[in-house]
Design a protein around this motif. Structure first.
Motif, PDB file in Angstrom:
ATOM      1  N   MET A  25       0.835  -1.204   0.000  1.00 37.82           N
ATOM      2  CA  MET A  25       0.000   0.000   0.000  1.00 37.82           C
ATOM      3  C   MET A  25       0.870   1.254   0.000  1.00 37.82           C
ATOM      4  O   MET A  25       0.602   2.203  -0.752  1.00 37.82           O
ATOM      5  CB  MET A  25      -0.951  -0.015   1.202  1.00 37.82           C
ATOM      6  CG  MET A  25      -2.043  -1.069   1.084  1.00 37.82           C
ATOM      7  SD  MET A  25      -2.915  -1.408   2.629  1.00 37.82           S
ATOM      8  CE  MET A  25      -3.932   0.041   2.769  1.00 37.82           C
ATOM      9  N   ALA A  26       1.891   1.269   0.814  1.00 45.63           N
ATOM     10  CA  ALA A  26       2.781   2.436   0.874  1.00 45.63           C
ATOM     11  C   ALA A  26       3.466   2.654  -0.473  1.00 45.63           C
ATOM     12  O   ALA A  26       3.587   3.794  -0.937  1.00 45.63           O
ATOM     13  CB  ALA A  26       3.817   2.247   1.974  1.00 45.63           C
ATOM     14  N   ASN A  27       3.875   1.574  -1.112  1.00 48.99           N
ATOM     15  CA  ASN A  27       4.563   1.677  -2.408  1.00 48.99           C
ATOM     16  C   ASN A  27       3.630   2.022  -3.560  1.00 48.99           C
ATOM     17  O   ASN A  27       4.095   2.414  -4.627  1.00 48.99           O
ATOM     18  CB  ASN A  27       5.318   0.384  -2.722  1.00 48.99           C
ATOM     19  CG  ASN A  27       6.507   0.175  -1.820  1.00 48.99           C
ATOM     20  OD1 ASN A  27       7.058   1.123  -1.267  1.00 48.99           O
ATOM     21  ND2 ASN A  27       6.894  -1.076  -1.639  1.00 48.99           N
ATOM     22  N   SER A  28       2.323   1.872  -3.361  1.00 47.05           N
ATOM     23  CA  SER A  28       1.376   2.154  -4.439  1.00 47.05           C
ATOM     24  C   SER A  28       0.562   3.423  -4.176  1.00 47.05           C
ATOM     25  O   SER A  28      -0.531   3.584  -4.710  1.00 47.05           O
ATOM     26  CB  SER A  28       0.460   0.952  -4.676  1.00 47.05           C
ATOM     27  OG  SER A  28      -0.307   0.665  -3.530  1.00 47.05           O
ATOM     28  N   GLY A  29       1.099   4.310  -3.345  1.00 46.47           N
ATOM     29  CA  GLY A  29       0.453   5.607  -3.142  1.00 46.47           C
ATOM     30  C   GLY A  29      -0.533   5.680  -2.002  1.00 46.47           C
ATOM     31  O   GLY A  29      -1.273   6.655  -1.888  1.00 46.47           O
ATOM     32  N   ASN A  30      -0.583   4.667  -1.147  1.00 47.74           N
ATOM     33  CA  ASN A  30      -1.515   4.654  -0.021  1.00 47.74           C
ATOM     34  C   ASN A  30      -0.737   4.384   1.276  1.00 47.74           C
ATOM     35  O   ASN A  30      -0.907   3.353   1.908  1.00 47.74           O
ATOM     36  CB  ASN A  30      -2.583   3.585  -0.249  1.00 47.74           C
ATOM     37  CG  ASN A  30      -3.642   3.581   0.842  1.00 47.74           C
ATOM     38  OD1 ASN A  30      -3.782   4.515   1.607  1.00 47.74           O
ATOM     39  ND2 ASN A  30      -4.393   2.498   0.907  1.00 47.74           N
ATOM     40  N   ALA A  35      -0.920   2.784   8.332  1.00 46.75           N
ATOM     41  CA  ALA A  35       0.444   3.222   8.623  1.00 46.75           C
ATOM     42  C   ALA A  35       0.879   2.898  10.049  1.00 46.75           C
ATOM     43  O   ALA A  35       2.046   2.659  10.296  1.00 46.75           O
ATOM     44  CB  ALA A  35       0.587   4.713   8.366  1.00 46.75           C
ATOM     45  N   ASP A  36      -0.051   2.890  10.977  1.00 49.81           N
ATOM     46  CA  ASP A  36       0.334   2.575  12.348  1.00 49.81           C
ATOM     47  C   ASP A  36       0.256   1.059  12.548  1.00 49.81           C
ATOM     48  O   ASP A  36       0.392   0.310  11.605  1.00 49.81           O
ATOM     49  CB  ASP A  36      -0.550   3.338  13.341  1.00 49.81           C
ATOM     50  CG  ASP A  36      -2.043   3.044  13.148  1.00 49.81           C
ATOM     51  OD1 ASP A  36      -2.398   2.158  12.351  1.00 49.81           O
ATOM     52  OD2 ASP A  36      -2.864   3.715  13.805  1.00 49.81           O
ATOM     53  N   HIS A 125      -9.668   4.339   2.545  1.00 53.14           N
ATOM     54  CA  HIS A 125      -8.899   5.587   2.570  1.00 53.14           C
ATOM     55  C   HIS A 125      -8.958   6.260   1.200  1.00 53.14           C
ATOM     56  O   HIS A 125      -9.027   5.589   0.164  1.00 53.14           O
ATOM     57  CB  HIS A 125      -7.448   5.279   2.951  1.00 53.14           C
ATOM     58  CG  HIS A 125      -6.646   6.473   3.338  1.00 53.14           C
ATOM     59  ND1 HIS A 125      -6.079   7.306   2.404  1.00 53.14           N
ATOM     60  CD2 HIS A 125      -6.325   6.963   4.552  1.00 53.14           C
ATOM     61  CE1 HIS A 125      -5.426   8.262   3.033  1.00 53.14           C
ATOM     62  NE2 HIS A 125      -5.559   8.088   4.336  1.00 53.14           N
ATOM     63  N   HIS A 126      -8.907   7.586   1.199  1.00 56.98           N
ATOM     64  CA  HIS A 126      -8.904   8.373  -0.042  1.00 56.98           C
ATOM     65  C   HIS A 126      -7.793   7.930  -0.997  1.00 56.98           C
ATOM     66  O   HIS A 126      -7.955   7.965  -2.217  1.00 56.98           O
ATOM     67  CB  HIS A 126      -8.757   9.855   0.299  1.00 56.98           C
ATOM     68  CG  HIS A 126      -8.700  10.733  -0.906  1.00 56.98           C
ATOM     69  ND1 HIS A 126      -7.507  11.085  -1.510  1.00 56.98           N
ATOM     70  CD2 HIS A 126      -9.682  11.305  -1.631  1.00 56.98           C
ATOM     71  CE1 HIS A 126      -7.773  11.845  -2.561  1.00 56.98           C
ATOM     72  NE2 HIS A 126      -9.080  12.001  -2.652  1.00 56.98           N
ATOM     73  N   ASP A 127      -6.660   7.497  -0.463  1.00 60.82           N
ATOM     74  CA  ASP A 127      -5.523   7.101  -1.300  1.00 60.82           C
ATOM     75  C   ASP A 127      -5.586   5.656  -1.783  1.00 60.82           C
ATOM     76  O   ASP A 127      -4.732   5.229  -2.567  1.00 60.82           O
ATOM     77  CB  ASP A 127      -4.208   7.303  -0.531  1.00 60.82           C
ATOM     78  CG  ASP A 127      -3.931   8.764  -0.253  1.00 60.82           C
ATOM     79  OD1 ASP A 127      -4.442   9.632  -0.986  1.00 60.82           O
ATOM     80  OD2 ASP A 127      -3.190   9.040   0.715  1.00 60.82           O
ATOM     81  N   ASN A 128      -6.556   4.884  -1.314  1.00 64.00           N
ATOM     82  CA  ASN A 128      -6.630   3.477  -1.704  1.00 64.00           C
ATOM     83  C   ASN A 128      -7.395   3.335  -3.025  1.00 64.00           C
ATOM     84  O   ASN A 128      -8.554   2.919  -3.067  1.00 64.00           O
ATOM     85  CB  ASN A 128      -7.271   2.646  -0.598  1.00 64.00           C
ATOM     86  CG  ASN A 128      -7.066   1.159  -0.800  1.00 64.00           C
ATOM     87  OD1 ASN A 128      -6.812   0.698  -1.906  1.00 64.00           O
ATOM     88  ND2 ASN A 128      -7.182   0.409   0.279  1.00 64.00           N
ATOM     89  N   LYS A 129      -6.727   3.677  -4.092  1.00 68.42           N
ATOM     90  CA  LYS A 129      -7.350   3.653  -5.425  1.00 68.42           C
ATOM     91  C   LYS A 129      -7.697   2.241  -5.863  1.00 68.42           C
ATOM     92  O   LYS A 129      -8.674   2.030  -6.592  1.00 68.42           O
ATOM     93  CB  LYS A 129      -6.433   4.322  -6.459  1.00 68.42           C
ATOM     94  CG  LYS A 129      -6.052   5.767  -6.117  1.00 68.42           C
ATOM     95  CD  LYS A 129      -7.252   6.667  -5.965  1.00 68.42           C
ATOM     96  CE  LYS A 129      -6.840   8.099  -5.675  1.00 68.42           C
ATOM     97  NZ  LYS A 129      -7.923   8.928  -5.226  1.00 68.42           N
ATOM     98  N   ILE A 130      -6.915   1.273  -5.423  1.00 69.69           N
ATOM     99  CA  ILE A 130      -7.189  -0.121  -5.799  1.00 69.69           C
ATOM    100  C   ILE A 130      -8.537  -0.559  -5.229  1.00 69.69           C
ATOM    101  O   ILE A 130      -9.383  -1.096  -5.953  1.00 69.69           O
ATOM    102  CB  ILE A 130      -6.046  -1.045  -5.339  1.00 69.69           C
ATOM    103  CG1 ILE A 130      -4.766  -0.700  -6.113  1.00 69.69           C
ATOM    104  CG2 ILE A 130      -6.423  -2.509  -5.511  1.00 69.69           C
ATOM    105  CD1 ILE A 130      -3.511  -1.357  -5.588  1.00 69.69           C
ATOM    106  N   MET A 131      -8.760  -0.310  -3.944  1.00 67.99           N
ATOM    107  CA  MET A 131     -10.034  -0.697  -3.331  1.00 67.99           C
ATOM    108  C   MET A 131     -11.186   0.107  -3.929  1.00 67.99           C
ATOM    109  O   MET A 131     -12.262  -0.446  -4.168  1.00 67.99           O
ATOM    110  CB  MET A 131      -9.966  -0.505  -1.815  1.00 67.99           C
ATOM    111  CG  MET A 131     -11.192  -1.019  -1.110  1.00 67.99           C
ATOM    112  SD  MET A 131     -11.355  -2.802  -1.318  1.00 67.99           S
ATOM    113  CE  MET A 131     -12.609  -3.141  -0.104  1.00 67.99           C
TER     114      MET A 131
END
Length: 163
Positions: A25-30, A35-36, A125-131
């Motif tokens: 997720m971190a490597n794909s923009g999310n 994160a915690d 999450h807003h950044d989770n484009k895959i989901m």
């Protein structure tokens, strides 16, 4: 591949899936959704003990996991910038994780949930484009914004097959 209720012996495999998913997720923009320490070992264990956590089992290897919880989710009591499709009884899918080796596993898990309940809510999450893409492909409707237990905003979705 079968979907079955998780048992306590699955927890180490599941925690490894979450660890790997966080890196992906971190490597794909999310980088912020998980994160915690979330989801914590204690959360997954509690889901398993409560009988609400399921795994996609590929001949003894855990390919995916998720919680499907029937009943009102307190996190979804307040929705901003929109509204739920309806207020009929629903199930919520949380903590969906895949191993990255089985294309379409997220869709498979969500489709399985619809064999158990006709009205499903989920957030991401807003950044989770895959989901977000998966949810759009499965005809979920974006309903608004909810806030998680740590006050982080999430896009809320719902699909009710009885509408």
């Amino acid at each position: 591949m079968i979907i079955r209720k998780a048992d306590i012996n699955d927890i180490d495999s599941l925690m490894m899936l979450y660890k790997n998913a966080k890196v992906f997720m971190a490597n794909s923009g999310n980088p912020h959704q998980w994160a915690d320490a979330y989801p914590e070992y204690s959360t997954i264990k509690a889901d398993i003990v409560s009988g609400v956590f399921y795994v996609a089992d590929d001949n003894g290897t855990i390919a995916a996991g998720f919680a499907m919880i029937t009943g009102e989710d307190p996190t979804y009591a307040i929705i901003e910038n929109g509204e739920w499709l309806d207020n009929s009884p629903y199930a919520t899918v949380h903590r969906l994780v895949g191993d990255g080796k089985h294309p379409g596993i997220g869709k498979m898990c969500l489709n399985w949930c619809f064999t158990r309940h006709h009205n499903i809510r989920v957030d991401t999450h807003h950044d989770n484009k895959i989901m977000q893409r998966i949810l759009a492909e499965l005809n979920f409707k974006e309903c608004g914004i909810i806030y998680t237990r740590n006050h982080s905003p999430r896009i809320a979705y719902q699909r009710n097959d009885n509408q």
